[in-house]
Motif scaffolding. Structure first.
Motif, short mmCIF file in Angstrom:
data_model
loop_
_atom_site.label_atom_id
_atom_site.label_comp_id
_atom_site.label_asym_id
_atom_site.label_seq_id
_atom_site.Cartn_x
_atom_site.Cartn_y
_atom_site.Cartn_z
N SER A 94 0.83 -1.21 0.00
CA SER A 94 0.00 0.00 0.00
C SER A 94 0.86 1.25 0.00
CB SER A 94 -0.93 0.00 1.21
OG SER A 94 -1.80 -1.10 1.14
N ALA A 95 1.95 1.25 0.75
CA ALA A 95 2.86 2.40 0.78
C ALA A 95 3.48 2.63 -0.60
CB ALA A 95 3.95 2.19 1.83
N ILE A 96 3.83 1.56 -1.27
CA ILE A 96 4.35 1.68 -2.64
C ILE A 96 3.27 2.27 -3.55
CG2 ILE A 96 5.16 0.37 -4.65
CD1 ILE A 96 6.49 -1.57 -2.60
N GLY A 97 2.04 1.83 -3.36
CA GLY A 97 0.93 2.37 -4.14
C GLY A 97 0.72 3.86 -3.88
N TRP A 98 0.83 4.27 -2.61
CA TRP A 98 0.69 5.70 -2.31
C TRP A 98 1.81 6.50 -2.97
CZ3 TRP A 98 4.24 8.87 0.21
CH2 TRP A 98 3.84 10.21 0.29
N LEU A 99 3.03 5.98 -2.92
CA LEU A 99 4.16 6.68 -3.54
C LEU A 99 3.91 6.87 -5.04
CD1 LEU A 99 6.95 7.94 -3.16
CD2 LEU A 99 7.92 5.68 -3.63
N ILE A 100 3.43 5.85 -5.69
CA ILE A 100 3.09 5.96 -7.12
C ILE A 100 1.99 7.00 -7.33
CG2 ILE A 100 2.05 4.73 -9.08
CD1 ILE A 100 3.51 2.20 -7.99
N SER A 101 0.98 6.98 -6.46
CA SER A 101 -0.12 7.95 -6.55
C SER A 101 0.38 9.38 -6.36
CB SER A 101 -1.18 7.60 -5.50
OG SER A 101 -2.23 8.53 -5.51
N PHE A 102 1.19 9.60 -5.33
CA PHE A 102 1.73 10.93 -5.05
C PHE A 102 2.60 11.42 -6.20
CE2 PHE A 102 5.50 13.28 -3.54
CZ PHE A 102 4.88 14.49 -3.30
N LEU A 103 3.51 10.58 -6.68
CA LEU A 103 4.39 10.99 -7.77
C LEU A 103 3.61 11.30 -9.04
CD1 LEU A 103 7.39 8.55 -7.22
CD2 LEU A 103 7.28 11.00 -6.67
N THR A 104 2.56 10.55 -9.29
CA THR A 104 1.71 10.82 -10.46
C THR A 104 1.00 12.16 -10.31
OG1 THR A 104 1.37 8.46 -10.82
CG2 THR A 104 -0.22 9.95 -11.85
N MET A 105 0.42 12.40 -9.14
CA MET A 105 -0.30 13.67 -8.91
C MET A 105 0.65 14.86 -8.98
SD MET A 105 -3.54 13.13 -8.37
CE MET A 105 -4.12 14.52 -7.45
N GLU A 106 1.81 14.76 -8.33
CA GLU A 106 2.76 15.86 -8.31
C GLU A 106 3.35 16.07 -9.71
OE1 GLU A 106 4.76 19.10 -6.66
OE2 GLU A 106 2.96 18.01 -6.09
N GLY A 107 3.62 14.97 -10.39
CA GLY A 107 4.14 15.07 -11.76
C GLY A 107 3.16 15.76 -12.69
N CYS A 108 1.88 15.41 -12.58
CA CYS A 108 0.86 16.06 -13.42
C CYS A 108 0.74 17.54 -13.07
CB CYS A 108 -0.48 15.36 -13.24
SG CYS A 108 -0.56 13.74 -14.00
N ARG A 109 0.81 17.86 -11.78
CA ARG A 109 0.72 19.27 -11.38
C ARG A 109 1.87 20.07 -11.98
NH1 ARG A 109 2.59 22.89 -7.85
NH2 ARG A 109 4.11 21.48 -6.93
N LEU A 110 3.08 19.52 -11.90
CA LEU A 110 4.25 20.22 -12.43
C LEU A 110 4.22 20.31 -13.95
CD1 LEU A 110 6.99 18.80 -10.06
CD2 LEU A 110 5.94 21.07 -9.99
N LEU A 111 3.73 19.26 -14.62
CA LEU A 111 3.61 19.30 -16.08
C LEU A 111 2.60 20.35 -16.53
CD1 LEU A 111 3.79 15.54 -17.12
CD2 LEU A 111 5.45 17.33 -17.63
N ILE A 113 1.84 23.06 -14.97
CA ILE A 113 2.46 24.37 -14.78
C ILE A 113 3.45 24.65 -15.91
CG2 ILE A 113 4.05 25.68 -13.31
CD1 ILE A 113 2.66 24.37 -10.88
N ALA A 114 4.26 23.67 -16.26
CA ALA A 114 5.30 23.86 -17.28
C ALA A 114 4.70 24.00 -18.68
CB ALA A 114 6.27 22.68 -17.26
N TRP A 115 3.73 23.16 -19.01
CA TRP A 115 3.19 23.16 -20.38
C TRP A 115 2.11 24.20 -20.60
CZ3 TRP A 115 2.41 17.19 -21.17
CH2 TRP A 115 3.66 16.59 -21.33
N PHE A 116 1.18 24.33 -19.65
CA PHE A 116 0.02 25.19 -19.85
C PHE A 116 0.03 26.44 -18.99
CE2 PHE A 116 -1.47 20.75 -20.50
CZ PHE A 116 -1.59 20.79 -21.88
N GLU A 117 1.03 26.55 -18.12
CA GLU A 117 1.11 27.65 -17.16
C GLU A 117 -0.15 27.77 -16.32
OE1 GLU A 117 2.31 31.18 -19.23
OE2 GLU A 117 4.16 30.27 -19.94
N VAL A 118 -0.67 26.59 -15.94
CA VAL A 118 -1.87 26.50 -15.11
C VAL A 118 -1.54 25.64 -13.90
CG1 VAL A 118 -4.23 25.60 -14.97
CG2 VAL A 118 -3.44 26.69 -17.08
N ASN A 119 -1.79 26.18 -12.71
CA ASN A 119 -1.62 25.39 -11.50
C ASN A 119 -2.95 24.70 -11.22
OD1 ASN A 119 -1.23 24.33 -8.96
ND2 ASN A 119 -0.29 26.18 -8.12
N ILE A 120 -2.98 23.38 -11.40
CA ILE A 120 -4.24 22.66 -11.26
C ILE A 120 -4.75 22.65 -9.82
CG2 ILE A 120 -3.98 21.23 -13.31
CD1 ILE A 120 -3.00 18.96 -11.53
N ASN A 121 -3.91 23.04 -8.86
CA ASN A 121 -4.37 23.14 -7.48
C ASN A 121 -5.19 24.41 -7.25
OD1 ASN A 121 -3.14 20.77 -6.87
ND2 ASN A 121 -1.60 21.62 -5.52
#
Length: 135
Positions: A94-111, A113-121
């Motif tokens: 489950s901890a590995i699953g959370w790490l994958i979930s967090f990295l996916t969410m944070e990666g999408c947020r940063l992408l 910002i970088a690509w569309f200059e939109v902070n999805i938060n």
């Protein structure tokens, strides 16, 4: 043979229903925590980390309970899921699953910002039946 196939198809159906229930609980918890943490003026990375962690914990607990009590009814050794080593393995996976979930969410947020200059938060969603909900 036919009875065994019927039991297996019921188990698969219960597995899918459990997955949907846990995904809804995970997402709802993550959404609520995101709203709460944004109001506390936390930084975006902390909002993402803590809200995905909270949602994931709720989803994992619900998944464990539903899986041991409802999904896998036809397991030979029902006490196996209650042994300490099984719970430890379940928590580690489950901890590995959370790490994958967090990295996916944070990666999408940063992408975004970088690509569309939109902070999805900080995106505002409007639903016809609800008032405007701001993150």
């Amino acid at each position: 043979m036919e009875n065994k196939d019927k039991k297996l198809s019921l188990e698969i159906t219960r597995f899918i229903v459990t997955g949907l229930i846990c995904a809804i609980l995970d997402f709802a918890t993550m959404y609520i925590l995101t709203v709460v943490f944004k109001k506390l003026y936390m930084t975006d990375i902390w909002v993402t980390a803590l809200s995905t962690l909270g949602g994931f914990i709720v989803g994992v607990i619900a998944n464990y309970i539903l899986s041991t009590l409802w999904v896998f009814k036809n397991v030979q050794d029902k006490n196996k899921a209650k042994k300490a080593w099984f719970v430890v393995v379940f928590v580690i996976l489950s901890a590995i699953g959370w790490l994958i979930s967090f990295l996916t969410m944070e990666g999408c947020r940063l992408l975004y910002i970088a690509w569309f200059e939109v902070n999805i938060n900080t995106v505002t969603f409007t639903f016809s039946a609800l008032k405007t909900l701001e993150f």
